[in-house]
Scaffold this active site. Sequence first.
Site, PDB file in Angstrom:
ATOM      1  N   CYS A   2       0.833  -1.207   0.000  1.00 11.12           N
ATOM      2  CA  CYS A   2       0.000   0.000   0.000  1.00 11.12           C
ATOM      3  C   CYS A   2       0.868   1.258   0.000  1.00 11.12           C
ATOM      4  O   CYS A   2       2.024   1.238   0.391  1.00 11.12           O
ATOM      5  CB  CYS A   2      -0.875   0.036   1.254  1.00 11.12           C
ATOM      6  N   ARG A  27       4.724   0.758  -6.480  1.00 15.80           N
ATOM      7  CA  ARG A  27       4.820  -0.103  -5.291  1.00 15.80           C
ATOM      8  C   ARG A  27       3.905  -1.327  -5.405  1.00 15.80           C
ATOM      9  O   ARG A  27       4.023  -2.260  -4.628  1.00 15.80           O
ATOM     10  CB  ARG A  27       4.439   0.689  -4.036  1.00 15.80           C
ATOM     11  N   TRP A  75      -2.859  -2.526  -1.557  1.00 17.86           N
ATOM     12  CA  TRP A  75      -2.426  -3.861  -2.021  1.00 17.86           C
ATOM     13  C   TRP A  75      -3.117  -4.823  -1.080  1.00 17.86           C
ATOM     14  O   TRP A  75      -2.773  -4.897   0.105  1.00 17.86           O
ATOM     15  CB  TRP A  75      -0.901  -3.958  -1.916  1.00 17.86           C
ATOM     16  N   ASN A 101      -1.624   1.870   5.776  1.00 11.30           N
ATOM     17  CA  ASN A 101      -0.705   0.886   5.181  1.00 11.30           C
ATOM     18  C   ASN A 101      -0.230   0.017   6.333  1.00 11.30           C
ATOM     19  O   ASN A 101       0.219   0.515   7.353  1.00 11.30           O
ATOM     20  CB  ASN A 101       0.485   1.611   4.525  1.00 11.30           C
ATOM     21  N   GLY A 102      -0.354  -1.310   6.180  1.00 11.19           N
ATOM     22  CA  GLY A 102       0.100  -2.222   7.245  1.00 11.19           C
ATOM     23  C   GLY A 102      -0.998  -3.222   7.585  1.00 11.19           C
ATOM     24  O   GLY A 102      -1.974  -3.368   6.853  1.00 11.19           O
ATOM     25  N   GLU A 481      19.349 -15.379  -9.204  1.00 12.61           N
ATOM     26  CA  GLU A 481      18.805 -14.057  -9.557  1.00 12.61           C
ATOM     27  C   GLU A 481      18.264 -14.071 -10.977  1.00 12.61           C
ATOM     28  O   GLU A 481      17.179 -13.553 -11.244  1.00 12.61           O
ATOM     29  CB  GLU A 481      19.885 -12.992  -9.389  1.00 12.61           C
ATOM     30  N   LYS A 485      14.332 -13.144 -11.912  1.00 16.99           N
ATOM     31  CA  LYS A 485      14.004 -12.058 -12.859  1.00 16.99           C
ATOM     32  C   LYS A 485      13.051 -12.570 -13.924  1.00 16.99           C
ATOM     33  O   LYS A 485      12.035 -11.960 -14.233  1.00 16.99           O
ATOM     34  CB  LYS A 485      15.274 -11.528 -13.552  1.00 16.99           C
ATOM     35  N   GLU A 488       9.499 -13.446 -12.383  1.00  9.23           N
ATOM     36  CA  GLU A 488       8.645 -12.387 -11.826  1.00  9.23           C
ATOM     37  C   GLU A 488       8.150 -11.397 -12.874  1.00  9.23           C
ATOM     38  O   GLU A 488       7.149 -10.722 -12.641  1.00  9.23           O
ATOM     39  CB  GLU A 488       9.330 -11.656 -10.675  1.00  9.23           C
ATOM     40  N   HIS A 504      21.336 -35.658  -9.331  1.00 12.14           N
ATOM     41  CA  HIS A 504      20.675 -36.204  -8.122  1.00 12.14           C
ATOM     42  C   HIS A 504      19.160 -36.117  -8.239  1.00 12.14           C
ATOM     43  O   HIS A 504      18.458 -35.977  -7.236  1.00 12.14           O
ATOM     44  CB  HIS A 504      21.181 -35.461  -6.888  1.00 12.14           C
ATOM     45  N   LYS A 603       6.649  -3.554  -4.846  1.00 11.82           N
ATOM     46  CA  LYS A 603       8.048  -3.145  -4.892  1.00 11.82           C
ATOM     47  C   LYS A 603       8.734  -3.420  -3.555  1.00 11.82           C
ATOM     48  O   LYS A 603       9.894  -3.776  -3.505  1.00 11.82           O
ATOM     49  CB  LYS A 603       8.172  -1.657  -5.223  1.00 11.82           C
TER      50      LYS A 603
HETATM   51  C1  AGP Z   1      13.239  -8.597  -6.886  1.00  8.25           C
HETATM   52  O1  AGP Z   1      13.176  -8.230  -8.244  1.00  8.25           O
HETATM   53  C2  AGP Z   1      11.912  -8.466  -6.196  1.00  8.25           C
HETATM   54  N1  AGP Z   1      11.379  -7.166  -6.356  1.00  8.25           N
HETATM   55  C3  AGP Z   1      11.977  -8.933  -4.751  1.00  8.25           C
HETATM   56  O2  AGP Z   1      12.525 -10.233  -4.715  1.00  8.25           O
HETATM   57  C4  AGP Z   1      12.833  -8.041  -3.821  1.00  8.25           C
HETATM   58  O3  AGP Z   1      14.201  -8.208  -4.121  1.00  8.25           O
HETATM   59  C5  AGP Z   1      12.587  -8.491  -2.379  1.00  8.25           C
HETATM   60  O4  AGP Z   1      11.218  -8.313  -2.076  1.00  8.25           O
HETATM   61  C6  AGP Z   1      13.435  -7.737  -1.358  1.00  8.25           C
HETATM   62  O5  AGP Z   1      13.114  -6.369  -1.412  1.00  8.25           O
HETATM   63  P1  AGP Z   1      14.125  -5.326  -0.682  1.00  8.25           P
HETATM   64  O6  AGP Z   1      15.441  -5.440  -1.390  1.00  8.25           O
HETATM   65  O7  AGP Z   1      13.478  -3.997  -0.857  1.00  8.25           O
HETATM   66  O8  AGP Z   1      14.235  -5.753   0.761  1.00  8.25           O
END
Ligand code: AGP
Length: 608
Positions: A2, A27, A75, A101-102, A481, A485, A488, A504, A603
């Site tokens: 949010c 976000r 959100w 938010n929360g 990583e 990428k 997501e 294995h 985000k």
């Molecule tokens: C990565 O592309 C994602 N957005 C997600 O995995 C992100 O890295 C993770 O939520 C951690 O966020 P932060 O680095 O803001 O703590």
Amino acid sequence: MCGIVGFTGSQKAAPLLLDGLKKLEYRGYDSAGIATLGEDGIHMEKAAGKIKNLDGKIQGGETLPGLSGVGHTRWATHGAPTDVNAHPHLSNDGKFALVHNGIVENYVALREELMAKGFQFKSETDTEVVVNLLELYYDGDMKDAVLKTVARLEGAYALGVLCREERGRVITARQAAPIILGVGKGENYFASDVTALVAHTKDVIYLDDGEIADLTPDGITIYDTSGKVLEKTVERVTWDVAAAEKGGYEHFMLKEIMEQPAALRSTIEPRIQNGEIVLDQFSLTDADLKKINKIMITACGSAFYAGSVGKYVIEELCRIPVEADLASELRYRNPLVDEHTLLVVVSQSGETADTIAAMKECKARGARVLAIVNVVGSTIARLADDVIYTWAGPEIAVATTKGYTTQVAVMDMLAVYMARRLGRLEDAVYHQMVEELLRLPELVQRSIEINPALQSLAEKYHSHNDIFFIGRNLDYAACLEGSLKLKEISYLHSEAYAAGELKHGTIALIERDRPVIALACCEVLLDKMLSNIQEVKARGAEVLAVVLEGEEKIVHEADDVILIPKTHPLLNSVAEVVPLQLFAYYMAKSNGCDIDKPKNLAKSVTVE
Ligand code: AGP
């Protein structure tokens, strides 16, 4: 996650609030709403879906009168993304409008208590108990009603409060969810992050947990939960609106991939002076450092994968045991942590709930905490003993790119710096690594330029699912990583495997035309990777190999090749990931995905 915004001043509030919400879109959200205080009371509009739905309902803000108000992008956590569940929420008597938010963890008990007092609830949200507590406690003083209300809440909240009886005032309160105040001239703002403020003011105040801020057009008063007035520092934001705009790129993600050479220069160069790494933000003395017998690295998502790179590099150079652990696991596993543990916390946003919780758990057990964070003044930055900022600038795309590579670069610098101070690195090697660190920006640029066929490669593979990433050692960390990428932003399933693990069990999944992306930049393990490539090819896989420039052995075995410029073997991870970012970007583009705001993602995940 949010986002909330608030304004009070002499301008019409709704257009400013709408603009602030648009700056927070990145976000991640699924509904939005605004409430303002007009001459005749509170006016409110909200809409499920994208902000353009809300914009259409309020005609850019024209239909909502008033010079003060609050806004929200939601959100969904409790209740589906519907108009009814969207924020703001009104108290039963209509005196209060609230955005939140929360998560209020004790909302069920509070809801029952309020219902017993005759309150009625329209939505499925936890937030509605908060706005009705405000009604319950209001006896003419808005600030006191907020203080009494937050005293009843358990969990995380960033609140924005508007009261029909209190013209020109908005109040915000924070507990484990960020709030930044924007200090204007004859007007004042609050928001969940700086991107919603910087177009109006660069003078900001970071609210801390347990604080509330009472804003009028003439000033801001900040209180602690006991009602004591606090003095806070006004800080200056160093970047401007353009940094948070697309700058001509089709997507923020592509812009931020291309910004990586500059982001790395900003992160590395100020910390290398006359050939020496200078980490002023690292206050451990030599004596302290020598007492460290374990280093824990914790984070979530891509930040954890950056930490996984750090594990290999720090352990190799410093010869101290290093554990990399997911924050959501570390926080609950009763970790062996004490005053001889250095905890390295990695986070782009500095607001990730699991990472904050793991950090607090380890801090409570005596660990010394070093944070690697991109957002100045964020919760993790403020809770840590030391902070090394990644000067990547604002990262808007949900999928991190420059946030990740600058985190890896800081890890690399930290490893070389600590090894030097521990006397575990010969001068010649130290100076060679410092030189290579300074070359990372140009290596990243080169890794983009020497792979012009990335887009056509992505188009070739874009319809495939179940894509394998395999690698060993640092390449395996890069696989993690690269795979995330791809998943997501393209929604294609892929998995990262330590190449030595294939036999294995997982190799059972290799069949004709199965795409396997083989990362083979770890020169000492090249022959092992060659064997793994031959194993999967023998079972029909199509292999896209990622290899160092000049490495011919692997090239002949692969169907397609991505080249990576050479550097010190421990520093390959920065340049190596960039073509994987672009590969994922073009795959997602070929599949018509919403690249900057992937479905279901936020985000920064400030809730558990
Ligand atoms: C990565 O592309 C994602 N957005 C997600 O995995 C992100 O890295 C993770 O939520 C951690 O966020 P932060 O680095 O803001 O703590």
